[in-house]
Design a protein around this motif. Structure first.
Motif, PDB file in Angstrom:
ATOM      1  N   GLY A 103       0.804   4.009  -2.852  1.00  0.00           N
ATOM      2  CA  GLY A 103       0.560   5.621  -2.977  1.00  0.00           C
ATOM      3  C   GLY A 103       1.719   6.581  -3.350  1.00  0.00           C
ATOM      4  O   GLY A 103       1.574   7.357  -3.845  1.00  0.00           O
ATOM      5  N   VAL A 158       0.711   6.933  -6.670  1.00  0.00           N
ATOM      6  CA  VAL A 158      -0.206   7.819  -6.976  1.00  0.00           C
ATOM      7  C   VAL A 158       0.731   9.103  -7.108  1.00  0.00           C
ATOM      8  O   VAL A 158       0.267   9.907  -7.471  1.00  0.00           O
ATOM      9  CB  VAL A 158      -1.781   7.770  -6.402  1.00  0.00           C
ATOM     10  CG1 VAL A 158      -2.464   8.636  -6.029  1.00  0.00           C
ATOM     11  CG2 VAL A 158      -2.389   6.178  -6.248  1.00  0.00           C
ATOM     12  N   ARG A 159       1.586   9.403  -6.370  1.00  0.00           N
ATOM     13  CA  ARG A 159       1.768  10.872  -5.458  1.00  0.00           C
ATOM     14  C   ARG A 159       2.156  11.198  -7.341  1.00  0.00           C
ATOM     15  O   ARG A 159       2.865  12.557  -7.732  1.00  0.00           O
ATOM     16  CB  ARG A 159       3.118  11.031  -4.615  1.00  0.00           C
ATOM     17  CG  ARG A 159       2.121  10.821  -3.093  1.00  0.00           C
ATOM     18  CD  ARG A 159       2.464  11.338  -2.168  1.00  0.00           C
ATOM     19  NE  ARG A 159       2.323  10.519  -0.726  1.00  0.00           N
ATOM     20  CZ  ARG A 159       2.204   9.911  -0.485  1.00  0.00           C
ATOM     21  NH1 ARG A 159       1.738   8.544  -1.316  1.00  0.00           N
ATOM     22  NH2 ARG A 159       1.566   9.480   0.738  1.00  0.00           N
ATOM     23  N   THR A 170       0.695  -0.686   0.030  1.00  0.00           N
ATOM     24  CA  THR A 170      -0.061   0.311  -0.698  1.00  0.00           C
ATOM     25  C   THR A 170       0.754   1.683  -0.233  1.00  0.00           C
ATOM     26  O   THR A 170       0.586   2.175  -0.502  1.00  0.00           O
ATOM     27  CB  THR A 170      -1.075  -0.109   0.940  1.00  0.00           C
ATOM     28  OG1 THR A 170      -1.710  -1.176   1.471  1.00  0.00           O
ATOM     29  CG2 THR A 170      -1.977   1.056   1.050  1.00  0.00           C
ATOM     30  N   GLN A 192      -7.984   8.551  -3.255  1.00  0.00           N
ATOM     31  CA  GLN A 192      -7.646   7.113  -3.205  1.00  0.00           C
ATOM     32  C   GLN A 192      -6.012   7.075  -2.229  1.00  0.00           C
ATOM     33  O   GLN A 192      -6.145   6.209  -1.673  1.00  0.00           O
ATOM     34  CB  GLN A 192      -6.801   6.437  -4.479  1.00  0.00           C
ATOM     35  CG  GLN A 192      -5.539   5.387  -4.599  1.00  0.00           C
ATOM     36  CD  GLN A 192      -5.246   5.529  -6.363  1.00  0.00           C
ATOM     37  OE1 GLN A 192      -5.558   5.433  -7.018  1.00  0.00           O
ATOM     38  NE2 GLN A 192      -4.738   3.874  -6.091  1.00  0.00           N
ATOM     39  N   LEU A 193      -5.320   8.602  -2.395  1.00  0.00           N
ATOM     40  CA  LEU A 193      -4.979   8.586  -0.831  1.00  0.00           C
ATOM     41  C   LEU A 193      -5.157   8.259   0.390  1.00  0.00           C
ATOM     42  O   LEU A 193      -5.064   7.759   0.968  1.00  0.00           O
ATOM     43  CB  LEU A 193      -4.514   9.814  -1.271  1.00  0.00           C
ATOM     44  CG  LEU A 193      -2.983   9.914  -1.960  1.00  0.00           C
ATOM     45  CD1 LEU A 193      -2.733  10.854  -2.539  1.00  0.00           C
ATOM     46  CD2 LEU A 193      -2.118   8.709  -2.102  1.00  0.00           C
ATOM     47  N   GLU A 231      -5.790   4.605   1.030  1.00  0.00           N
ATOM     48  CA  GLU A 231      -4.617   3.698   1.593  1.00  0.00           C
ATOM     49  C   GLU A 231      -4.262   4.584   3.016  1.00  0.00           C
ATOM     50  O   GLU A 231      -3.986   3.494   3.771  1.00  0.00           O
ATOM     51  CB  GLU A 231      -3.292   4.292   0.234  1.00  0.00           C
ATOM     52  CG  GLU A 231      -4.600   4.005  -1.299  1.00  0.00           C
ATOM     53  CD  GLU A 231      -3.547   4.555  -2.007  1.00  0.00           C
ATOM     54  OE1 GLU A 231      -2.141   4.945  -1.813  1.00  0.00           O
ATOM     55  OE2 GLU A 231      -3.737   3.050  -3.213  1.00  0.00           O
ATOM     56  N   GLU A 232      -4.205   5.556   3.342  1.00  0.00           N
ATOM     57  CA  GLU A 232      -4.360   6.173   4.873  1.00  0.00           C
ATOM     58  C   GLU A 232      -5.147   5.275   5.522  1.00  0.00           C
ATOM     59  O   GLU A 232      -4.586   5.066   6.761  1.00  0.00           O
ATOM     60  CB  GLU A 232      -3.892   6.922   4.681  1.00  0.00           C
ATOM     61  CG  GLU A 232      -3.449   8.104   3.545  1.00  0.00           C
ATOM     62  CD  GLU A 232      -3.294   9.791   4.243  1.00  0.00           C
ATOM     63  OE1 GLU A 232      -4.085  10.443   4.752  1.00  0.00           O
ATOM     64  OE2 GLU A 232      -2.385  10.062   3.191  1.00  0.00           O
ATOM     65  N   ARG A 271      -7.510  11.114  -6.878  1.00  0.00           N
ATOM     66  CA  ARG A 271      -6.415  11.188  -6.468  1.00  0.00           C
ATOM     67  C   ARG A 271      -6.469  11.125  -4.746  1.00  0.00           C
ATOM     68  O   ARG A 271      -5.748  10.124  -4.257  1.00  0.00           O
ATOM     69  CB  ARG A 271      -5.056  11.069  -7.065  1.00  0.00           C
ATOM     70  CG  ARG A 271      -4.502  10.501  -8.108  1.00  0.00           C
ATOM     71  CD  ARG A 271      -3.218  11.406  -8.355  1.00  0.00           C
ATOM     72  NE  ARG A 271      -3.391  13.091  -9.655  1.00  0.00           N
ATOM     73  CZ  ARG A 271      -3.150  13.499 -10.343  1.00  0.00           C
ATOM     74  NH1 ARG A 271      -3.414  12.006 -11.397  1.00  0.00           N
ATOM     75  NH2 ARG A 271      -4.393  14.514 -10.802  1.00  0.00           N
TER      76      ARG A 271
END
Length: 127
Positions: free
Chosen positions: A39, A42-43, A35, A62-63, A66-67, A59
């Motif tokens: 992440g 994605v960044r 994960t 999604q972040l 994930e967090e 985005r």
């Protein structure tokens, strides 16, 4: 393994739970690593490229997901560590809160459980 102070747990059950906890810890650690990599991707994908608001929103969502997953996994890893400590201390299956036995079926469903279901419900009401 030696017997827990829990009245309904035998050595074989505790040994199985130990193995389950070790396996679960490994799975969660691998999942957290994956994960974290995703992440970062994605960044990185966002980079300096111009994008529309929808892309940015996707985005960010999604972040955020994930967090949240990482935070949940971190808590589970802490609980797994505590459950493994309790096995070593011969207190596995006894609540860290009130000292009462945790139901065997709850331990089967959630091997890292360190509180009774009643305590968990009470904690959820206060959140």
């Amino acid at each position: 393994m030696t017997k827990s102070t829990h009245p309904d747990l035998d050595e074989a059950f505790i040994a199985r739970q130990h193995d389950r906890l070790v396996t679960l810890r490994l799975q969660l650690t691998e999942s957290a690593d994956a994960t974290a990599v995703e992440g970062g991707e994605v960044r990185d994908a966002a980079g300096d490229e111009p994008g529309d608001g929808g892309d940015d929103g996707d985005r960010l969502e999604q972040l955020a997901n994930e967090e949240a997953l990482l935070a949940r996994n971190e808590q589970r890893l802490a609980d797994i560590g505590r459950a493994l400590d309790k096995i070593r201390e011969h207190t596995y299956g006894m609540s860290d809160g009130n000292g009462e036995p945790i139901a065997r079926d709850h331990l089967e469903a959630v091997p890292e459980a360190i509180y009774t279901t009643e305590e968990l419900r009470a904690r959820e009401k206060h959140l």
